[in-house]
Design an enzyme around this catalytic site. Structure first.
Site, PDB file in Angstrom:
ATOM      1  N   GLU A 128      17.836 -16.308  -9.985  1.00  0.00           N
ATOM      2  CA  GLU A 128      17.290 -14.979 -10.266  1.00  0.00           C
ATOM      3  C   GLU A 128      16.572 -14.957 -11.612  1.00  0.00           C
ATOM      4  O   GLU A 128      15.522 -14.324 -11.756  1.00  0.00           O
ATOM      5  CB  GLU A 128      18.411 -13.933 -10.241  1.00  0.00           C
ATOM      6  CG  GLU A 128      17.982 -12.513 -10.571  1.00  0.00           C
ATOM      7  CD  GLU A 128      16.952 -11.926  -9.627  1.00  0.00           C
ATOM      8  OE1 GLU A 128      16.358 -10.886  -9.982  1.00  0.00           O
ATOM      9  OE2 GLU A 128      16.709 -12.493  -8.538  1.00  0.00           O
ATOM     10  N   LYS A 146      12.563 -13.932 -12.030  1.00  0.00           N
ATOM     11  CA  LYS A 146      12.057 -12.904 -12.946  1.00  0.00           C
ATOM     12  C   LYS A 146      10.976 -13.478 -13.849  1.00  0.00           C
ATOM     13  O   LYS A 146       9.964 -12.843 -14.118  1.00  0.00           O
ATOM     14  CB  LYS A 146      13.201 -12.332 -13.799  1.00  0.00           C
ATOM     15  CG  LYS A 146      14.124 -11.412 -13.061  1.00  0.00           C
ATOM     16  CD  LYS A 146      13.417 -10.135 -12.646  1.00  0.00           C
ATOM     17  CE  LYS A 146      14.041  -9.504 -11.424  1.00  0.00           C
ATOM     18  NZ  LYS A 146      13.769 -10.201 -10.156  1.00  0.00           N
ATOM     19  N   GLU A 195       7.772 -13.906 -11.811  1.00  0.00           N
ATOM     20  CA  GLU A 195       7.182 -12.638 -11.383  1.00  0.00           C
ATOM     21  C   GLU A 195       6.361 -11.969 -12.476  1.00  0.00           C
ATOM     22  O   GLU A 195       5.273 -11.456 -12.203  1.00  0.00           O
ATOM     23  CB  GLU A 195       8.292 -11.665 -10.934  1.00  0.00           C
ATOM     24  CG  GLU A 195       8.889 -11.969  -9.577  1.00  0.00           C
ATOM     25  CD  GLU A 195       9.973 -10.990  -9.216  1.00  0.00           C
ATOM     26  OE1 GLU A 195       9.982 -10.499  -8.081  1.00  0.00           O
ATOM     27  OE2 GLU A 195      10.845 -10.699 -10.078  1.00  0.00           O
ATOM     28  N   LYS A 254       5.974  -3.665  -4.633  1.00  0.00           N
ATOM     29  CA  LYS A 254       7.404  -3.389  -4.586  1.00  0.00           C
ATOM     30  C   LYS A 254       8.017  -3.581  -3.208  1.00  0.00           C
ATOM     31  O   LYS A 254       9.061  -4.198  -3.062  1.00  0.00           O
ATOM     32  CB  LYS A 254       7.651  -1.954  -5.065  1.00  0.00           C
ATOM     33  CG  LYS A 254       9.120  -1.593  -5.206  1.00  0.00           C
ATOM     34  CD  LYS A 254       9.743  -2.321  -6.363  1.00  0.00           C
ATOM     35  CE  LYS A 254      11.196  -1.984  -6.548  1.00  0.00           C
ATOM     36  NZ  LYS A 254      11.819  -2.857  -7.543  1.00  0.00           N
ATOM     37  N   HIS A 309      19.020 -35.632  -8.850  1.00  0.00           N
ATOM     38  CA  HIS A 309      18.389 -35.828  -7.545  1.00  0.00           C
ATOM     39  C   HIS A 309      16.923 -35.414  -7.560  1.00  0.00           C
ATOM     40  O   HIS A 309      16.378 -35.029  -6.520  1.00  0.00           O
ATOM     41  CB  HIS A 309      19.161 -35.059  -6.473  1.00  0.00           C
ATOM     42  CG  HIS A 309      20.574 -35.521  -6.326  1.00  0.00           C
ATOM     43  ND1 HIS A 309      20.911 -36.655  -5.612  1.00  0.00           N
ATOM     44  CD2 HIS A 309      21.739 -35.026  -6.820  1.00  0.00           C
ATOM     45  CE1 HIS A 309      22.216 -36.830  -5.661  1.00  0.00           C
ATOM     46  NE2 HIS A 309      22.752 -35.856  -6.394  1.00  0.00           N
ATOM     47  N   ARG A 314       3.531   0.203  -5.332  1.00  0.00           N
ATOM     48  CA  ARG A 314       3.316  -0.318  -3.986  1.00  0.00           C
ATOM     49  C   ARG A 314       1.977  -1.039  -3.843  1.00  0.00           C
ATOM     50  O   ARG A 314       1.705  -1.664  -2.808  1.00  0.00           O
ATOM     51  CB  ARG A 314       3.377   0.824  -2.964  1.00  0.00           C
ATOM     52  CG  ARG A 314       4.736   1.480  -2.854  1.00  0.00           C
ATOM     53  CD  ARG A 314       4.719   2.545  -1.790  1.00  0.00           C
ATOM     54  NE  ARG A 314       4.482   1.962  -0.478  1.00  0.00           N
ATOM     55  CZ  ARG A 314       5.434   1.529   0.338  1.00  0.00           C
ATOM     56  NH1 ARG A 314       6.694   1.607  -0.031  1.00  0.00           N
ATOM     57  NH2 ARG A 314       5.139   1.027   1.511  1.00  0.00           N
ATOM     58  N   TRP A 341      -3.000  -2.374  -1.802  1.00  0.00           N
ATOM     59  CA  TRP A 341      -2.669  -3.776  -2.083  1.00  0.00           C
ATOM     60  C   TRP A 341      -3.333  -4.563  -0.975  1.00  0.00           C
ATOM     61  O   TRP A 341      -2.947  -4.495   0.184  1.00  0.00           O
ATOM     62  CB  TRP A 341      -1.161  -3.964  -2.070  1.00  0.00           C
ATOM     63  CG  TRP A 341      -0.679  -5.264  -2.636  1.00  0.00           C
ATOM     64  CD1 TRP A 341      -0.394  -5.530  -3.943  1.00  0.00           C
ATOM     65  CD2 TRP A 341      -0.395  -6.468  -1.912  1.00  0.00           C
ATOM     66  NE1 TRP A 341       0.055  -6.821  -4.079  1.00  0.00           N
ATOM     67  CE2 TRP A 341       0.066  -7.424  -2.847  1.00  0.00           C
ATOM     68  CE3 TRP A 341      -0.487  -6.833  -0.576  1.00  0.00           C
ATOM     69  CZ2 TRP A 341       0.423  -8.708  -2.488  1.00  0.00           C
ATOM     70  CZ3 TRP A 341      -0.127  -8.121  -0.216  1.00  0.00           C
ATOM     71  CH2 TRP A 341       0.330  -9.045  -1.166  1.00  0.00           C
ATOM     72  N   CYS A 383       0.833  -1.206   0.000  1.00  0.00           N
ATOM     73  CA  CYS A 383       0.000   0.000   0.000  1.00  0.00           C
ATOM     74  C   CYS A 383       0.868   1.255   0.000  1.00  0.00           C
ATOM     75  O   CYS A 383       2.025   1.232   0.370  1.00  0.00           O
ATOM     76  CB  CYS A 383      -0.962   0.051   1.181  1.00  0.00           C
ATOM     77  SG  CYS A 383      -2.122  -1.312   1.275  1.00  0.00           S
ATOM     78  N   ASN A 417      -1.130   2.365   5.838  1.00  0.00           N
ATOM     79  CA  ASN A 417      -0.298   1.292   5.316  1.00  0.00           C
ATOM     80  C   ASN A 417       0.167   0.456   6.494  1.00  0.00           C
ATOM     81  O   ASN A 417       0.673   0.996   7.473  1.00  0.00           O
ATOM     82  CB  ASN A 417       0.909   1.860   4.560  1.00  0.00           C
ATOM     83  CG  ASN A 417       1.903   0.779   4.162  1.00  0.00           C
ATOM     84  OD1 ASN A 417       1.532  -0.341   3.877  1.00  0.00           O
ATOM     85  ND2 ASN A 417       3.178   1.130   4.164  1.00  0.00           N
ATOM     86  N   GLY A 418      -0.023  -0.859   6.422  1.00  0.00           N
ATOM     87  CA  GLY A 418       0.401  -1.724   7.512  1.00  0.00           C
ATOM     88  C   GLY A 418      -0.691  -2.710   7.880  1.00  0.00           C
ATOM     89  O   GLY A 418      -1.646  -2.912   7.129  1.00  0.00           O
TER      90      GLY A 418
END
Length: 593
Positions: free
Chosen positions: A465, A469, A472, A588, A488, A28, A75, A2, A101-102
């Site tokens: 990484e 990506k 995401e 983010k 394995h 955000r 969010w 948020c 926010n929180g």
């Protein structure tokens, strides 16, 4: 997640400014948006679920009158993305409005009590509790600030919130506790925001709030107080970021712009070598190093493990921030704990930092000046990536890697490595110049359902990484594996419908990695190889090849080989009709645990 904003302006209408600010915080959260303004006719609110531009066009948010107000981009955490759950939220009478926010952890208990006292709730959010608590104490005869302080005393959790009230017009009040919040000082105009990019267009003079600090913004200025009500003399920081840094600059998406900004991000971070040498000069003798991070920063930390153990001979662990408390008992004063965070506000990382501060020496590698991690760690190294708006980290990852390499070189007095790092921006530019080739690959593989990324040693974090990506921003399942682990378990999933990206730079792990390429190819996989332009055997085995200078050895490869993987995911995302800047369910800055 948020994002919250607020402003008190001199002559202008607040609504267009608030909307400009929340647009710049869309990274955000973006499942709903709303603003509240105050004028002589009282508090007016417009809000709804949906992307910011869609809601603005539908509700004409910019037409709200008033020279002050607050805004929010959401969010969802408590309650589905709906019009009712969108912020701002109000009390029973619509006289008090709050953006937040929180997470309020004890919201259910507080809500039940307030409902028994006659308060009527219109949403499923935890935020609405704040408005009703302030209403309760205001009706008991307390002024707005006192009512807010009483409300704060009842809240458990993390929060940054801002409040306006028709009972006391002309001011915005609020508090910060474990969620980011900054104040901005303009020309007789004042701002608040969750993050600096929101207000760069209006001011670069920033006041960073610490936990438990409250604020009052009025037309005559800003007052900040500590938890005991003492007025503080807060320093105003002049940040170097410019408004242009937070714009797309002609690119279709922020992510693509930020990928192309990576050579400059590396150059700017390399200028920090003298500052890093100063940090290292203050270090005692360490016997152990622990990296703590989340997500992309965790992969940067894995590269750090290989560097610190291989170059410095220091036993090094890498621990996810959310798991750190289970390993903290092993720390001692001869341990260095390095925290990697783009924002310096990640909730899990900050919790881990506070635990580590009691047991060991701490270092934060952070991109945001004045963030909580920079104030609480024993030592700080700043990456110089500038603002990153795209949700998927690109240039901040590269800047973190650069800082880690510089730290290892300074601790090991390794001038050769420092000299080699100076070549990285040029190698990166050369890689970026081959974007058309990667665009062709993106269209070729965009319909795949699964990807595997493999590598050994320094290439293993790069593989992880690359897979992250892909997940995401394309929503294609991707897994990064140490190539030696194929037998394995993962090899059972390889067939002709699963592309395998193999990271195979020249170096001591090359030949074994090449055997792994042959292994997956024999089971039908289409292989996309990343390797040296003079590696003829790898070219023969691969179906597609991304080539690099033979001078880029295994040690330096994480800094350059990841770039085409970023581009591949970006172009696949666009080809699949997805907005790479706004991946679903992600935001983010993760400011709640």
């Amino acid at each position: 997640m948020c994002g919250i904003v607020g402003c008190i302006l001199k002559d202008n209408q607040a609504a267009p400014v608030l909307l400009d600010c929340v647009k710049r915080l869309e990274y955000r959260g973006y499942d709903s948006v709303g603003i509240a303004t105050y004028s002589s006719s009282g508090i007016k609110i417009k809000k709804d679920k949906g992307k910011i531009d869609e809601v603005i066009n539908q509700l004409h948010l910019d037409e709200l009158s008033g020279e002050m107000g607050i805004g929010h981009v959401r969010w969802a955490t408590h309650g589905l993305p709906t019009q009712e759950n969108s912020h701002p939220h109000t009390d029973c009478d619509g006289k008090i409005a709050v953006v937040h926010n929180g997470i309020i952890e004890n919201y259910k208990e507080l809500r039940d009590k307030l409902e028994r006292e006659g308060h009527h709730f219109t949403s499923q959010t935890d935020t609405e509790i704040i408005a009703h608590l302030i209403e309760k104490y205001h009706k008991q005869g307390l002024k707005l600030e006192e009512a807010m302080n009483q409300a704060i005393s009842k809240l458990h959790g993390s929060y940054a919130f801002a409040v306006i009230s028709a009972h006391e017009p002309g001011k915005i009040i609020g508090v910060r506790k474990e969620s980011p919040l900054i104040l901005g000082v303009g020309d007789d105009e004042y701002f608040l925001a969750s993050d600096a990019p929101a207000i760069l267009q209006h001011t670069r003079k920033i006041i960073y709030l610490a936990d438990h600090e409250t604020f009052i913004i009025g037309s005559d200025g800003i007052t900040v107080k500590d938890a005991n009500g003492k007025v503080l003399d807060k320093k105003i920081e002049n940040i170097k970021w410019t408004p242009e840094m937070a714009q797309k600059g002609g690119y279709d998406h922020f992510m693509l712009k930020e990928i192309h900004e990576q050579p400059d991000a590396v150059k700017n971070t390399l200028f920090e070598v003298s500052e890093i040498e100063k940090v290292v000069s203050k270090f005692p003798e360490f016997k152990r190093v622990t990296f703590v991070a989340c997500g992309t920063s965790y992969h940067a930390s894995m590269v750090g493990k290989y560097l610190f153990e291989g170059l410095l001979g220091l036993p090094t662990d890498v621990i996810l921030a959310s798991e750190f408390e289970f390993a903290a008992d092993a720390l001692d004063p001869e341990s260095l704990v390095i925290f990697i965070s783009q924002s310096g506000e990640t909730a899990d990382t900050l919790k881990a930092l506070r635990i580590a501060n009691k047991k060991a020496e701490t270092l934060a590698i952070v991109n945001v000046l004045g963030s909580t991690a920079t104030r609480e760690a024993d030592h700080v190294i700043f990456t110089r990536a500038g603002p990153e708006i795209g949700v998927a980290a690109t240039k901040t990852y590269i800047s973190q890697l650069t800082s880690i390499y510089l730290l290892a070189a300074c601790m090991g007095h390794d001038k050769e490595l420092l000299d080699q790092l100076q070549q990285v921006p040029d190698w990166m530019e050369k890689t970026l110049s081959n974007e058309d080739e990667i665009l062709t690959m993106a269209h070729k593989y965009k319909e795949a359902y699964d990807f595997f990324f493999i590598g050994r040693g320094f290439s293993y974090p790069t593989a992880m990484e690359g897979a992250l990506k892909l997940k995401e921003i394309t929503y294609i399942h991707g897994e990064g594996y140490a190539a030696g682990e194929l037998k394995h378990g993962p090899l059972a999933l390889i067939d002709d419908e699963v592309p395998v990206v193999a990271v195979v730079p020249p170096g001591k792990s090359h030949d074994k990695s090449l055997s792994n390429v042959e292994e997956v190819k024999a089971r039908g996989a289409r292989v996309i190889a990343l390797g040296s332009s003079d590696d003829d055997v790898l070219k023969f085995e691969a179906h597609d090849m991304i080539e690099f200078s033979p001078k880029i050895n295994e040690l330096l490869s994480p800094l350059i080989y990841v770039v085409p993987l970023q581009l591949l995911s970006y172009h696949m995302s666009v080809a699949r009709g997805i907005d790479p800047d706004k991946p679903k369910n992600l935001a983010k800055c993760v400011t709640v645990e």
